[in-house]
Design an enzyme around this catalytic site. Structure first.
Site, short mmCIF file in Angstrom:
data_model
loop_
_atom_site.label_atom_id
_atom_site.label_comp_id
_atom_site.label_asym_id
_atom_site.label_seq_id
_atom_site.Cartn_x
_atom_site.Cartn_y
_atom_site.Cartn_z
N ASN A 21 0.84 -1.21 0.00
CA ASN A 21 0.00 0.00 0.00
C ASN A 21 0.87 1.25 0.00
O ASN A 21 0.54 2.24 -0.65
CB ASN A 21 -0.93 0.01 1.21
CG ASN A 21 -2.20 -0.78 0.97
OD1 ASN A 21 -3.05 -0.38 0.16
ND2 ASN A 21 -2.34 -1.91 1.64
N ILE A 96 -1.25 -0.46 17.84
CA ILE A 96 -2.41 0.38 18.17
C ILE A 96 -1.92 1.70 18.76
O ILE A 96 -1.10 1.70 19.69
CB ILE A 96 -3.36 -0.37 19.13
CG1 ILE A 96 -3.95 -1.58 18.38
CG2 ILE A 96 -4.48 0.55 19.63
CD1 ILE A 96 -4.82 -2.48 19.22
N LEU A 97 -2.38 2.79 18.21
CA LEU A 97 -1.94 4.11 18.66
C LEU A 97 -2.80 4.58 19.83
O LEU A 97 -4.01 4.29 19.87
CB LEU A 97 -2.02 5.10 17.50
CG LEU A 97 -1.07 4.77 16.34
CD1 LEU A 97 -1.50 5.49 15.06
CD2 LEU A 97 0.37 5.10 16.69
N HIS A 113 -8.23 -1.02 6.12
CA HIS A 113 -8.48 -2.28 6.82
C HIS A 113 -9.05 -3.30 5.83
O HIS A 113 -9.93 -2.96 5.03
CB HIS A 113 -9.47 -2.04 7.97
CG HIS A 113 -9.69 -3.24 8.81
ND1 HIS A 113 -8.75 -3.69 9.73
CD2 HIS A 113 -10.71 -4.14 8.85
CE1 HIS A 113 -9.20 -4.81 10.29
NE2 HIS A 113 -10.39 -5.10 9.77
N ASP A 149 -10.53 0.45 14.67
CA ASP A 149 -11.22 0.25 13.39
C ASP A 149 -12.66 0.77 13.38
O ASP A 149 -13.55 0.16 12.78
CB ASP A 149 -11.21 -1.25 13.00
CG ASP A 149 -9.79 -1.78 12.82
OD1 ASP A 149 -8.92 -1.00 12.41
OD2 ASP A 149 -9.56 -2.97 13.08
C1 GAR Z 1 -3.21 -4.81 4.12
O1 GAR Z 1 -4.09 -5.81 3.70
C2 GAR Z 1 -3.89 -3.90 5.12
O2 GAR Z 1 -5.24 -3.68 4.86
C3 GAR Z 1 -3.71 -4.71 6.39
O3 GAR Z 1 -2.42 -5.22 6.31
C4 GAR Z 1 -2.06 -5.40 4.93
C5 GAR Z 1 -0.75 -4.68 4.67
O4 GAR Z 1 -0.25 -4.95 3.39
N1 GAR Z 1 -3.92 -3.90 7.54
C6 GAR Z 1 -4.44 -4.35 8.67
O5 GAR Z 1 -4.76 -5.51 8.83
C7 GAR Z 1 -4.57 -3.31 9.76
N2 GAR Z 1 -5.36 -3.79 10.82
P1 GAR Z 1 0.93 -4.08 2.78
O6 GAR Z 1 2.03 -4.00 3.85
O7 GAR Z 1 1.40 -4.86 1.60
O8 GAR Z 1 0.40 -2.74 2.42
#
Ligand code: GAR
Length: 192
Positions: A21, A96-97, A113, A149
């Site tokens: 991301n 968690i912040l 999320h 969340d």
């Molecule tokens: C993503 O799927 C994001 O939505 C999730 O972790 C992954 C990170 O992927 N986030 C959570 O689960 C937050 N609670 P990436 O490092 O390749 O962007």
């Protein structure tokens, strides 16, 4: 809302893992239509693969291990203020912040999320979705509030779950949508 249109907003992206991301947000930030520039990458994990994008794209990075959360958060707040950060994007950031941190950056923290919130807050979303035999899952970009969340939803994308879906295939399918959804949600946040 604290966000407004103007010159590109100085943005910090927080990561813990692969940073796909982050990569898509960096690509987006370089477009003329993008309202953000990415000036800082924050990680709680020195080994996060995504930190490679700090080197590739020559973006400052800082690691805060959060072993002593209060101390590290205070240092992090100072770092963000010193860099005049105007938007924070959590992108696979697994810490968690605290309420104090969130209040310091009220209305300018976004998170992505991998579920259709308010369903499946927290971890292991894909396992839980499949166990429940849901027909759809997806991803959500939302403002961060002090409840996990639970902040105001900006945008969601729904994906269909196939019969042979596994947590791994579902994660991959949703991640692909996340890469499109986060930039769209940022545009929407700035009324673009
Ligand atoms: C993503 O799927 C994001 O939505 C999730 O972790 C992954 C990170 O992927 N986030 C959570 O689960 C937050 N609670 P990436 O490092 O390749 O962007």
């Amino acid at each position: 809302m604290a966000l407004s249109i103007g010159s590109k907003k100085k943005t910090a992206v927080f990561i813990s893992g692969n940073g796909s991301n982050l990569r898509s947000l960096i690509k987006f930030s370089k477009l003329k239509k993008s309202p953000i520039s990415i000036n800082l990458i924050i990680s709680d994990n020195l080994m996060a693969k995504g930190l490679i994008y700090a080197n590739i794209f020559k973006i400052d990075k800082k690691i805060f291990k959060f072993k002593n959360r209060k101390l590290d958060e205070n240092k992090l707040i100072s770092e963000l203020k010193k860099n005049k950060i105007e938007l924070i994007c959590l992108a696979g950031f697994m810490k968690i912040l605290s309420k104090t941190f969130i209040e310091n950056f009220k209305g300018i923290i976004l998170n992505i999320h991998p579920s259709l919130l308010p369903k499946y807050k927290g971890l292991n979303t894909h396992d839980r979705v499949l166990k429940k035999k849901d027909k759809y899952s997806g991803c959500t970009v939302h403002f961060v509030s002090s409840k996990l969340d639970s902040g105001k939803i900006i945008l969601q994308k729904r994906v269909k779950i196939s019969k042979k879906e596994t947590p791994k295939t579902l994660a991959k399918k949703i991640l692909k949508e996340e890469h499109k959804l986060y930039p769209k949600a940022i545009l929407k946040t700035f009324n673009l």
